[in-house]
Design an enzyme around this catalytic site. Structure first.
Site, PDB file in Angstrom:
ATOM      1  N   LYS A  48      44.907   2.372  53.539  1.00  0.00           N
ATOM      2  CA  LYS A  48      44.778   3.299  52.931  1.00  0.00           C
ATOM      3  C   LYS A  48      43.381   3.542  52.274  1.00  0.00           C
ATOM      4  O   LYS A  48      42.959   4.725  52.390  1.00  0.00           O
ATOM      5  CB  LYS A  48      45.625   3.364  51.336  1.00  0.00           C
ATOM      6  CG  LYS A  48      47.258   3.239  51.595  1.00  0.00           C
ATOM      7  CD  LYS A  48      47.827   2.930  50.552  1.00  0.00           C
ATOM      8  CE  LYS A  48      49.397   2.853  50.767  1.00  0.00           C
ATOM      9  NZ  LYS A  48      50.331   2.208  49.544  1.00  0.00           N
ATOM     10  N   GLN A  92      50.465   0.392  43.702  1.00  0.00           N
ATOM     11  CA  GLN A  92      51.189  -0.375  44.761  1.00  0.00           C
ATOM     12  C   GLN A  92      52.335  -1.138  44.523  1.00  0.00           C
ATOM     13  O   GLN A  92      52.240  -1.857  43.614  1.00  0.00           O
ATOM     14  CB  GLN A  92      50.091  -1.144  45.767  1.00  0.00           C
ATOM     15  CG  GLN A  92      50.549  -1.924  46.846  1.00  0.00           C
ATOM     16  CD  GLN A  92      50.655  -0.941  47.871  1.00  0.00           C
ATOM     17  OE1 GLN A  92      50.232   0.273  47.952  1.00  0.00           O
ATOM     18  NE2 GLN A  92      51.764  -0.938  48.906  1.00  0.00           N
ATOM     19  N   ASP A 115      52.079   9.584  45.376  1.00  0.00           N
ATOM     20  CA  ASP A 115      53.113   8.889  45.908  1.00  0.00           C
ATOM     21  C   ASP A 115      54.276   9.617  45.923  1.00  0.00           C
ATOM     22  O   ASP A 115      55.439   9.293  46.690  1.00  0.00           O
ATOM     23  CB  ASP A 115      53.178   7.519  45.481  1.00  0.00           C
ATOM     24  CG  ASP A 115      52.922   6.307  46.245  1.00  0.00           C
ATOM     25  OD1 ASP A 115      52.761   6.519  47.536  1.00  0.00           O
ATOM     26  OD2 ASP A 115      52.501   5.106  45.582  1.00  0.00           O
TER      27      ASP A 115
HETATM   28  N1  GUN Z   1      54.960  -0.189  48.931  1.00  0.00           N
HETATM   29  C1  GUN Z   1      55.486   0.109  49.969  1.00  0.00           C
HETATM   30  N2  GUN Z   1      55.325   1.379  50.387  1.00  0.00           N
HETATM   31  C2  GUN Z   1      54.582   1.980  49.283  1.00  0.00           C
HETATM   32  C3  GUN Z   1      54.204   3.080  48.978  1.00  0.00           C
HETATM   33  O1  GUN Z   1      54.465   4.243  49.791  1.00  0.00           O
HETATM   34  N3  GUN Z   1      53.550   3.392  48.014  1.00  0.00           N
HETATM   35  C4  GUN Z   1      53.471   2.262  47.090  1.00  0.00           C
HETATM   36  N4  GUN Z   1      52.699   2.646  45.978  1.00  0.00           N
HETATM   37  N5  GUN Z   1      53.727   1.044  47.367  1.00  0.00           N
HETATM   38  C5  GUN Z   1      54.520   0.909  48.342  1.00  0.00           C
END
Ligand code: GUN
Length: 267
Positions: A48, A92, A115
Site C-alpha cells: 500500500k 490494518q 477501506d
Molecule cells: N486485512 C486484509 N485485508 C484488509 C483490507 O482490505 N483492509 C484492512 N484494513 N486490513 C485488511
C-alpha cells in the site's frame, strides 16, 4: 480471454491516477495504523505504501505493538480524524484479540474511511471495488448475469454481493453451510464466480463450469512449498480466471488509492 493482464491494467490505471494526483491542490495523505506483527500484514502494508509512492501520494505508517491498549488505538484514530492534513485512515486487520474490531471500524471518521468499513461510509470497500473496476474494463456485462459469491465475510463476501446486486446481477451467496450438491448446481450456472473462502484449490475440476464463466479468485493460501496460491486451481476451463499472486491483491490496492484520491478531492 482477458484483453490485458491485471498487472497491465493496474499499471495503466496508476498512470492516470498519477496525473490526477499531480493536478490536486495538495498531496493526498493516507495513514495506515498497524497494531499486529503479522508478516502477511507487513507485506500488504508495504504494498500500500509503494502504491501511494507510485502515484505521488503520501503514506504514513503508524506501527503499534500488538500489546497496544484498545483505548490508546482509539485515541490515535481520534487524533488522525482531527488532523486536517490526513485524507484517509486505514486500520490494518487483523487486530489483536483484546481489541474490538467493531469499535475500531466505528471510530474512523466515515469521510476518511477509505477501506469502506464504517456503516456510514461513502466509500466502496476496496476488494469488491477493485474487482468490479477490472471486470468493467474487461467488458463483463453485469446486467442479469448469474453471479455466485463463495464466502460471506464482512470484508469481501457481503460487500461483494451488495455491489454486484447494484450492478443488476442475480446474486447467490454460498458458504460453509451450503451443501456440496447446491454448490455444484449454482457454480454450474454461474457467469461470474467470486471465491473468497480461504481454502487452497477449493474450486477444481470436480465442478462443472460454463465455458464463458469468469472466476475471480480472492483466496490467499500457501501451498505445501510455501508458495502463494488461490482458492481455485489454475487453468480451469473458463473464459477468464484471475491469478494468485498477481490478481485481486493488486486490484484491492488500486481501489484503495482511488478511494484516497476521492477523499483528498473532498478535503
Ligand atoms: N486485512 C486484509 N485485508 C484488509 C483490507 O482490505 N483492509 C484492512 N484494513 N486490513 C485488511
Amino acid at each position: 480471454m482477458p484483453s490485458m493482464t491485471i498487472k497491465e491494467f493496474v499499471a495503466k490505471e496508476k498512470e492516470q491516477l498519477s496525473a490526477e494526483v499531480a493536478a490536486l491542490p495538495h498531496i493526498p495523505h493516507l495513514v495506515i495504523i498497524q497494531a499486529n506483527d503479522s508478516p502477511a500484514s507487513d507485506a500488504y502494508v508495504r504494498g500500500k505504501i509503494k502504491d501511494c509512492d507510485e502515484v505521488g501520494a503520501r503514506a504514513t505508517l503508524c506501527l503499534l505493538p500488538p500489546t497496544t491498549e484498545e483505548d490508546y488505538l482509539l485515541g490515535k484514530i481520534a487524533e488522525y480524524n482531527e488532523d486536517e492534513d490526513v485524507d484517509g485512515i486505514i486500520v490494518q486487520l487483523p487486530l489483536p484479540s483484546h481489541i474490538s474490531e467493531a469499535k475500531v471500524k466505528l471510530a474512523v471518521d466515515p469521510k476518511k474511511d477509505v477501506d469502506g468499513f464504517h456503516p456510514l461510509t461513502s466509500f466502496v470497500p476496496c476488494t469488491p471495488k477493485g474487482i468490479v473496476d477490472y471486470l468493467t474494463e474487461e467488458g463483463f456485462p453485469f446486467v442479469g448475469k448469474n453471479a455466485v459469491v463463495l464466502g460471506r465475510s464482512e470484508i469481501v463476501g457481503k460487500p461483494m454481493a451488495k455491489l454486484l446486486l447494484s450492478k443488476h446481477c442475480n446474486v447467490t451467496v454460498l458458504h460453509s453451510r451450503t451443501t456440496e450438491e447446491d454448490k455444484a448446481f449454482y457454480i454450474a450456472h454461474a457467469d461470474l464466480i467470486v471465491v473468497a473462502i480461504g481454502r487452497l484449490g477449493f474450486l477444481d475440476a470436480r465442478f462443472k463450469y460454463k465455458p464463458s464463466a469468469v472466476i475471480v479468485d480472492v483466496g490467499i493460501n500457501r501451498n505445501e512449498e510455501g508458495k502463494l496460491r488461490g482458492d481455485a486451481v489454475a487453468g480451469l476451463p473458463v473464459a477468464l480466471q484471475t491469478p494468485v499472486p498477481g490478481g485481486v491483491g493488486l486490484l484491492t490496492r488500486l481501489a484503495l488509492v482511488k478511494n484516497l484520491i476521492i477523499a483528498a478531492k473532498s478535503r
